[in-house]
Design an enzyme around this catalytic site. Structure first.
Site, PDB file in Angstrom:
ATOM      1  N   CYS A 126       8.439  -9.467 154.528  1.00 50.39           N
ATOM      2  CA  CYS A 126       8.559  -8.594 153.354  1.00 50.39           C
ATOM      3  C   CYS A 126       8.588  -9.358 152.040  1.00 50.39           C
ATOM      4  CB  CYS A 126       9.818  -7.734 153.470  1.00 50.39           C
ATOM      5  SG  CYS A 126      10.072  -7.038 155.106  1.00 50.39           S
ATOM      6  N   HIS A 159      14.923  -5.340 146.079  1.00 51.58           N
ATOM      7  CA  HIS A 159      14.243  -5.213 147.370  1.00 51.58           C
ATOM      8  C   HIS A 159      14.552  -3.829 147.929  1.00 51.58           C
ATOM      9  CE1 HIS A 159      12.104  -6.547 150.837  1.00 51.58           C
ATOM     10  NE2 HIS A 159      13.153  -6.454 151.647  1.00 51.58           N
ATOM     11  N   GLU A 199      22.316  -7.036 149.180  1.00 50.16           N
ATOM     12  CA  GLU A 199      21.655  -7.307 147.898  1.00 50.16           C
ATOM     13  C   GLU A 199      22.570  -6.984 146.737  1.00 50.16           C
ATOM     14  OE1 GLU A 199      17.395  -6.642 145.601  1.00 50.16           O
ATOM     15  OE2 GLU A 199      17.852  -5.398 147.361  1.00 50.16           O
ATOM     16  N   LYS A 255      10.920   1.670 146.475  1.00 50.24           N
ATOM     17  CA  LYS A 255      10.688   2.009 147.883  1.00 50.24           C
ATOM     18  C   LYS A 255      11.175   3.415 148.198  1.00 50.24           C
ATOM     19  CE  LYS A 255      10.723  -2.688 149.824  1.00 50.24           C
ATOM     20  NZ  LYS A 255      11.053  -3.525 148.659  1.00 50.24           N
ATOM     21  N   HIS A 263       7.905   1.146 152.087  1.00 54.41           N
ATOM     22  CA  HIS A 263       7.967  -0.314 152.151  1.00 54.41           C
ATOM     23  C   HIS A 263       6.601  -0.839 152.580  1.00 54.41           C
ATOM     24  CE1 HIS A 263       9.129  -4.335 152.692  1.00 54.41           C
ATOM     25  NE2 HIS A 263      10.256  -4.187 153.366  1.00 54.41           N
ATOM     26  N   PHE A 266      12.290 -10.377 156.717  1.00 58.97           N
ATOM     27  CA  PHE A 266      12.726 -10.724 158.069  1.00 58.97           C
ATOM     28  C   PHE A 266      12.440 -12.205 158.306  1.00 58.97           C
ATOM     29  CE2 PHE A 266      12.250  -6.270 160.132  1.00 58.97           C
ATOM     30  CZ  PHE A 266      13.517  -5.951 159.695  1.00 58.97           C
TER      31      PHE A 266
END
Length: 426
Positions: free
Chosen positions: A178, A318, A329, A350, A355, A414
């Site tokens: 990502c 994010h 975050e 998002k 995403h 990830f």
């Protein structure tokens, strides 16, 4: 060290196929999330996604025939790059193409699912818990298309972009989940800073809305299963959040050294001033609960830009809508920004865009540039039940006018990849 600016942008997204129309929809709080139509997802735990709808490749490239066989993600990349190239006013005949490079964060393309499934079903052994691999290979050799096998490799979007633009300079692709396209733009910036190119195409493309992609994320329990209300399924920072919504698309920016851009009187949209990149070294699918990697990435980007937290006017988070990411975050932003964290608007597109995996960071950086251009912040939609763990200003449910001269974009992938970019008005 060269200063680096953005002179062109383009994207293909679930919200639209050009910069202005998709930007208007984002500011209006609309959604690109709906029932999945690319494949029959009725038996899957997650039956929704953020698809790119109504996309016609031939409408974006006059020479589309040269890219026959290009995969879905590569078509998105080509269309987004063509937009960015035009908006930057670039002309291949007036460039030293040996000094024009490409750095992408592009994911794998679409597999030949019909052939894979046919081979798998035909070679399954009922009396055993496995596959007759010899039979599988025989069916696969009969059914699989060589071009499609080649086109699903992650390097293929880059190869097609080189053909499209004639770029012969540095050519690289990273697939750091990502965070990929954020990292790609950051590394492209470094190439320009050290003088190894004059122009770089940076960005990413991905399309994982297929049975294998959805199955993988479902097995990780990462996807929202709010199938009955797709536009409200992605709920970053909300107490009722239940996972991200898988999207697809591409985002591309044209990066140039400031001297090169000025020499050709290019339109300068903003300057890339900060980049930070770290690894968690923790787990494959979880961020470190202390947010250590994200903290260091943001601090590195600020130090690289020569800025303090008080200089940042907006953070594009994010913000996936997963339980783990949003709390981590938020905590990382608090560590970096201290008491000032409550004064800095943070939002996640998002909630509307879904995403876009490898393409997410590039699309979100473009959003930062547009926020600086128009002095407005996109909202975090579907934020109605505030999580006590998430206690910042997330620009809930409505766009907001604001003074934005410096914007930060975060991407955490990830595998523990953390990347942060900072852009500033010129």
């Amino acid at each position: 060290m060269n200063r680096v600016v953005i002179t062109g942008m383009g994207w293909i997204t679930p919200m639209g196929h050009d910069i202005e129309s998709a930007w208007r929809r984002l500011l209006a709080g609309e959604s690109g999330i709906a029932r999945t139509s690319i494949f029959d997802a009725r038996t899957f735990p997650t039956q929704i996604s953020a698809e790119v709808k109504g996309f016609r490749f031939a409408e974006h490239l006059s020479n589309h025939a040269e890219h026959a066989g290009a995969g879905r993600n590569t078509q998105f990349a080509l269309a987004a790059c063509a937009q960015a190239w035009r908006s930057a006013g670039l002309d291949s005949t007036r460039l030293d193409l040996d000094r024009v490079g490409i750095y992408l964060g592009a994911g794998e393309g679409e597999l030949d699912f019909d052939a894979y499934n046919a081979a798998s079903l035909a070679s399954w052994r009922d009396e055993a818990t496995g596959t007759d691999t010899v039979r599988w290979a025989q069916i696969a050799m009969e059914r699989m298309t060589p071009v499609r096998e080649v086109e699903q490799e992650p390097n293929m979007p880059l190869s097609h972009l080189a053909l499209l633009t004639g770029a012969r300079g540095p050519a690289l692709n990273c697939l750091t989940a990502c965070a990929a396209s954020t990292q790609a733009i950051g590394e492209a910036t470094e190439i320009l800073r050290r003088g190894d190119a004059d122009v770089m195409i940076g960005g990413g493309a991905h399309s994982m809305i297929h049975p294998y992609g959805v199955t993988g994320f479902n097995r990780l329990t990462a996807l929202s299963t709010m199938n009955d209300d797709p536009p409200r399924a992605s709920r970053p920072f909300d107490a009722t959040r239940g996972g991200f919504v898988l999207g697809e698309g591409a985002g591309m920016v044209i990066l140039e050294t400031l001297d090169h851009a000025r020499a050709r009187n290019a339109p300068i949209l903003c300057e890339v001033v900060g980049y930070g990149s770290t690894a968690d070294a923790f787990r494959i699918t979880d961020q470190h609960p202390d947010g250590t990697g994200a903290v260091i990435a943001m601090r590195e980007a600020l130090a690289d830009a020569g800025l303090t937290p008080h200089d940042v006017h907006y953070i594009n988070a994010h913000g996936t809508g997963t339980r783990e990411n949003d709390g981590n975050e938020t905590g990382a932003i608090r560590q970096v920004f201290g008491e000032h964290a409550r004064n800095v608007p943070v939002s996640s597109i998002k909630s509307m865009m879904g995403h876009l995996i490898a393409a997410a960071g590039s699309v979100e950086l473009i959003t930062c540039v547009l926020s600086i251009r128009d002095q407005v912040l996109p909202p975090t939609m579907n934020l109605h039940h505030r999580d006590p763990e998430c206690d910042l200003d997330y620009v809930p449910n409505a766009a907001r006018k604001a003074t934005v001269k410096v914007a930060m974009s975060n991407s955490f992938g990830f595998g523990g990849q953390n990347d942060t970019l900072i852009v500033r008005a010129m």
